[in-house]
Write a protein that holds these residues in place. Structure first.
Motif, PDB file in Angstrom:
ATOM      1  N   VAL A  60       0.840  -1.198   0.000  1.00  0.00           N
ATOM      2  CA  VAL A  60       0.000   0.000   0.000  1.00  0.00           C
ATOM      3  C   VAL A  60       0.879   1.253   0.000  1.00  0.00           C
ATOM      4  O   VAL A  60       0.664   2.187  -0.772  1.00  0.00           O
ATOM      5  CB  VAL A  60      -0.952   0.019   1.214  1.00  0.00           C
ATOM      6  CG1 VAL A  60      -1.664   1.374   1.320  1.00  0.00           C
ATOM      7  CG2 VAL A  60      -1.981  -1.096   1.110  1.00  0.00           C
ATOM      8  N   ILE A  61       1.892   1.266   0.871  1.00  0.00           N
ATOM      9  CA  ILE A  61       2.795   2.423   0.970  1.00  0.00           C
ATOM     10  C   ILE A  61       3.592   2.606  -0.317  1.00  0.00           C
ATOM     11  O   ILE A  61       3.717   3.725  -0.843  1.00  0.00           O
ATOM     12  CB  ILE A  61       3.749   2.268   2.168  1.00  0.00           C
ATOM     13  CG1 ILE A  61       2.964   2.226   3.492  1.00  0.00           C
ATOM     14  CG2 ILE A  61       4.790   3.378   2.178  1.00  0.00           C
ATOM     15  CD1 ILE A  61       2.267   3.508   3.840  1.00  0.00           C
ATOM     16  N   VAL A  62       4.134   1.522  -0.849  1.00  0.00           N
ATOM     17  CA  VAL A  62       4.933   1.610  -2.074  1.00  0.00           C
ATOM     18  C   VAL A  62       4.062   2.061  -3.250  1.00  0.00           C
ATOM     19  O   VAL A  62       4.477   2.896  -4.067  1.00  0.00           O
ATOM     20  CB  VAL A  62       5.615   0.262  -2.379  1.00  0.00           C
ATOM     21  CG1 VAL A  62       6.265   0.282  -3.769  1.00  0.00           C
ATOM     22  CG2 VAL A  62       6.675  -0.037  -1.321  1.00  0.00           C
ATOM     23  N   ASP A  63       2.843   1.526  -3.337  1.00  0.00           N
ATOM     24  CA  ASP A  63       1.946   1.950  -4.413  1.00  0.00           C
ATOM     25  C   ASP A  63       1.632   3.442  -4.295  1.00  0.00           C
ATOM     26  O   ASP A  63       1.512   4.137  -5.314  1.00  0.00           O
ATOM     27  CB  ASP A  63       0.652   1.138  -4.387  1.00  0.00           C
ATOM     28  CG  ASP A  63       0.810  -0.250  -4.996  1.00  0.00           C
ATOM     29  OD1 ASP A  63       1.863  -0.525  -5.589  1.00  0.00           O
ATOM     30  OD2 ASP A  63      -0.131  -1.061  -4.876  1.00  0.00           O
ATOM     31  N   PHE A  64       1.480   3.937  -3.072  1.00  0.00           N
ATOM     32  CA  PHE A  64       1.231   5.365  -2.904  1.00  0.00           C
ATOM     33  C   PHE A  64       2.414   6.178  -3.428  1.00  0.00           C
ATOM     34  O   PHE A  64       2.232   7.155  -4.166  1.00  0.00           O
ATOM     35  CB  PHE A  64       0.966   5.709  -1.441  1.00  0.00           C
ATOM     36  CG  PHE A  64       0.943   7.191  -1.188  1.00  0.00           C
ATOM     37  CD1 PHE A  64      -0.107   7.960  -1.643  1.00  0.00           C
ATOM     38  CD2 PHE A  64       1.987   7.815  -0.524  1.00  0.00           C
ATOM     39  CE1 PHE A  64      -0.121   9.343  -1.458  1.00  0.00           C
ATOM     40  CE2 PHE A  64       1.987   9.187  -0.328  1.00  0.00           C
ATOM     41  CZ  PHE A  64       0.922   9.958  -0.795  1.00  0.00           C
ATOM     42  N   LEU A  65       3.619   5.780  -3.053  1.00  0.00           N
ATOM     43  CA  LEU A  65       4.809   6.506  -3.504  1.00  0.00           C
ATOM     44  C   LEU A  65       4.936   6.470  -5.024  1.00  0.00           C
ATOM     45  O   LEU A  65       5.280   7.474  -5.659  1.00  0.00           O
ATOM     46  CB  LEU A  65       6.054   5.919  -2.845  1.00  0.00           C
ATOM     47  CG  LEU A  65       6.171   6.140  -1.338  1.00  0.00           C
ATOM     48  CD1 LEU A  65       7.344   5.349  -0.768  1.00  0.00           C
ATOM     49  CD2 LEU A  65       6.327   7.621  -1.015  1.00  0.00           C
ATOM     50  N   GLN A  66       4.649   5.318  -5.621  1.00  0.00           N
ATOM     51  CA  GLN A  66       4.733   5.205  -7.073  1.00  0.00           C
ATOM     52  C   GLN A  66       3.622   5.989  -7.770  1.00  0.00           C
ATOM     53  O   GLN A  66       3.753   6.344  -8.942  1.00  0.00           O
ATOM     54  CB  GLN A  66       4.694   3.736  -7.482  1.00  0.00           C
ATOM     55  CG  GLN A  66       5.935   2.963  -7.036  1.00  0.00           C
ATOM     56  CD  GLN A  66       5.899   1.489  -7.409  1.00  0.00           C
ATOM     57  OE1 GLN A  66       4.818   0.935  -7.614  1.00  0.00           O
ATOM     58  NE2 GLN A  66       7.057   0.862  -7.487  1.00  0.00           N
ATOM     59  N   SER A  67       2.551   6.272  -7.032  1.00  0.00           N
ATOM     60  CA  SER A  67       1.440   7.039  -7.601  1.00  0.00           C
ATOM     61  C   SER A  67       1.746   8.524  -7.706  1.00  0.00           C
ATOM     62  O   SER A  67       1.092   9.243  -8.472  1.00  0.00           O
ATOM     63  CB  SER A  67       0.176   6.851  -6.740  1.00  0.00           C
ATOM     64  OG  SER A  67      -0.237   5.504  -6.700  1.00  0.00           O
ATOM     65  N   LEU A  68       2.730   9.010  -6.945  1.00  0.00           N
ATOM     66  CA  LEU A  68       3.009  10.437  -6.897  1.00  0.00           C
ATOM     67  C   LEU A  68       3.392  11.010  -8.256  1.00  0.00           C
ATOM     68  O   LEU A  68       3.136  12.189  -8.530  1.00  0.00           O
ATOM     69  CB  LEU A  68       4.122  10.722  -5.878  1.00  0.00           C
ATOM     70  CG  LEU A  68       3.733  10.535  -4.417  1.00  0.00           C
ATOM     71  CD1 LEU A  68       4.963  10.596  -3.518  1.00  0.00           C
ATOM     72  CD2 LEU A  68       2.717  11.589  -3.981  1.00  0.00           C
ATOM     73  N   ASN A  69       3.992  10.208  -9.092  1.00  0.00           N
ATOM     74  CA  ASN A  69       4.430  10.702 -10.399  1.00  0.00           C
ATOM     75  C   ASN A  69       3.904   9.864 -11.560  1.00  0.00           C
ATOM     76  O   ASN A  69       4.447   9.909 -12.654  1.00  0.00           O
ATOM     77  CB  ASN A  69       5.963  10.764 -10.459  1.00  0.00           C
ATOM     78  CG  ASN A  69       6.554  11.688  -9.419  1.00  0.00           C
ATOM     79  OD1 ASN A  69       7.178  11.249  -8.457  1.00  0.00           O
ATOM     80  ND2 ASN A  69       6.333  12.995  -9.578  1.00  0.00           N
ATOM     81  N   GLY A 272      -4.651   6.018  -7.569  1.00  0.00           N
ATOM     82  CA  GLY A 272      -3.234   5.729  -7.694  1.00  0.00           C
ATOM     83  C   GLY A 272      -2.985   4.580  -8.644  1.00  0.00           C
ATOM     84  O   GLY A 272      -3.867   4.162  -9.400  1.00  0.00           O
ATOM     85  N   VAL A 273      -1.764   4.061  -8.607  1.00  0.00           N
ATOM     86  CA  VAL A 273      -1.400   2.945  -9.470  1.00  0.00           C
ATOM     87  C   VAL A 273      -2.053   1.653  -8.972  1.00  0.00           C
ATOM     88  O   VAL A 273      -2.514   1.562  -7.840  1.00  0.00           O
ATOM     89  CB  VAL A 273       0.132   2.770  -9.529  1.00  0.00           C
ATOM     90  CG1 VAL A 273       0.802   4.021 -10.065  1.00  0.00           C
ATOM     91  CG2 VAL A 273       0.695   2.400  -8.149  1.00  0.00           C
ATOM     92  N   ASN A 274      -2.088   0.684  -9.854  1.00  0.00           N
ATOM     93  CA  ASN A 274      -2.597  -0.653  -9.530  1.00  0.00           C
ATOM     94  C   ASN A 274      -4.019  -0.638  -8.983  1.00  0.00           C
ATOM     95  O   ASN A 274      -4.410  -1.488  -8.170  1.00  0.00           O
ATOM     96  CB  ASN A 274      -1.671  -1.350  -8.525  1.00  0.00           C
ATOM     97  CG  ASN A 274      -0.273  -1.564  -9.075  1.00  0.00           C
ATOM     98  OD1 ASN A 274      -0.102  -1.827 -10.274  1.00  0.00           O
ATOM     99  ND2 ASN A 274       0.739  -1.444  -8.222  1.00  0.00           N
TER     100      ASN A 274
END
Length: 295
Positions: A60-69, A272-274
C-alpha cells in the motif's frame, strides 16, 4: 532540525476560530519563502521498515509513492495532487522514485525510540544528495512524541554527510483517533462517524495521509529555510498549514466532500497505481495562496 506533523484534529480543533475560518472559507494564507533550497528533480525515497509490516501493508505504501508521479491513474489522482509542489519557487518537478527498502523486523533498537535513533535508522538509507530516507515504524513501536504531539516528522542532518529524512508511525493500536482520523472516531471534538479506509487498513491508510504530509514538507522546506509560516522551530508547511481538509466544504470534525467507492463504501479522494485509492490532504497552492483540496 525536524518539523513535526501533528494530528489533523489537533490543528483543526485547537487553533483559534479565526484560523479555522481561514481553512473553511479558503481565505488567502501566506507561506513565506525563506530563499533556501527545495528538493527538485529526481528524488530517491529509501524506506526503512522498522518492526513488523505485512507484505500487503508495505505494498500500500509503495503503491502510494509510485502514484506520486504516475500519469496513468484516473483523475482526481495522487499525481495531480503532487504536481502542486511544482508551483513552489525554484521551478521544476520533484519526481519521487522508490529506492532501497530495508527491513528491520527484529526491532534492533527495541520498541521505544528516541529522535536520535530515528535519525540513526534513517542513515541506513545512505547519505546521497537528492534522496529522502523515510523511517516507517510498526504499530507496536513507541516513538518520542508519537501520539502526544506528532504523527510524523521530517528534517535533515548537518555536516558533510547531510541528508533529508522523514518518519511516520502506524497509529492503529496507539492513537488511531489522533493520527488516523478520519478513519477512526476522533479522540475529542465532534464525534462524527469515521470514514471507511480505502485500503481496508486504518493504521496504514492513516500512514499514507501522514506520509503525504511529511513528503510535501520535505520537498518544499527540506532544510528549514524553504516555504513555511511561523517560527522555524514549529513551522506550518505545505500541508500542515491546511490540516484537516480532505475535500471541499470541510469543517471541524468533517473531512469534506470526498468520493465513495460504491462497492466497498470506502472513502477516498484520489486514484493511484494498480487500481489503488487513497486519501490525500489539502495542500497550499502558492499561486492562489489557498489550501486547495483535490476534490
Amino acid at each position: 532540525m525536524a518539523s513535526n506533523y501533528c494530528s489533523a484534529l489537533f490543528f483543526f480543533f485547537f487553533f483559534t476560530s479565526s484560523t479555522i475560518a481561514v481553512l473553511v472559507q479558503q481565505q488567502p494564507l501566506l507561506l513565506k519563502y525563506h530563499n533556501g533550497d527545495l528538493l527538485k528533480g529526481p528524488i530517491t525515497v529509501n524506506l526503512i521498515w522498522y518492526g513488523k509490516f505485512t507484505p500487503v501493508q508495505r505494498s500500500v505504501i509503495v503503491d502510494f509513492l509510485q502514484s506520486l508521479n504516475s500519469p496513468k491513474a484516473p483523475v482526481p489522482s495522487v499525481s495531480s495532487w503532487w504536481k502542486t509542489t511544482e508551483k513552489y519557487k525554484g521551478g521544476g518537478s520533484s519526481t519521487l522514485v522508490v529506492g532501497k527498502q530495508i527491513l528491520d523486523q527484529n526491532y534492533s533498537l527495541g520498541k521505544s525510540l528516541k529522535n536520535t535513533q530515528i535519525i540513526y535508522l534513517a542513515s541506513k538509507g545512505g547519505h546521497m544528495r537528492g534522496s529522502i530516507n523515510v523511517v516507517l515504524t510498526a504499530k507496536d513501536v513507541a516513538v518520542n512524541g508519537f501520539c502526544m504531539n506528532r504523527c510524523g516528522s521530517h528534517g535533515s542532518t548537518r555536516g558533510r554527510t547531510r541528508f533529508a529524512y522523514a518518519w511516520v508511525g502506524n497509529a492503529e493500536t496507539q492513537c488511531p483517533g489522533y493520527c488516523a482520523w478520519p478513519f477512526h472516531q476522533p479522540i475529542y471534538g465532534p464525534q462524527t462517524p469515521p470514514l471507511v479506509a480505502p485500503n481496508g487498513d486504518v493504521g496504514v491508510d492513516g500512514m499514507v495521509i501522514n506520509l503525504a504530509t511529511v513528503l510535501a514538507g520535505a520537498v518544499t522546506n527540506p532544510f528549514n529555510n524553504g516555504y513555511f509560516q511561523g517560527p522555524a522551530t514549529a513551522p506550518l508547511e505545505a500541508v500542515t498549514a491546511c490540516t484537516g481538509v480532505f475535500g471541499s466544504g470541510a469543517y471541524p470534525g468533517y473531512a469534506g466532500n470526498v468520493l465513495t467507492d460504491k462497492t466497498t463504501g470506502a472513502s477516498y479522494n484520489s486514484h493511484g497505481v494498480n487500481g489503488r485509492k487513497f486519501m490525500v490532504p489539502a495542500m497550499w497552492d502558492p499561486q492562489t495562496s489557498q489550501c486547495l483540496p483535490i476534490v
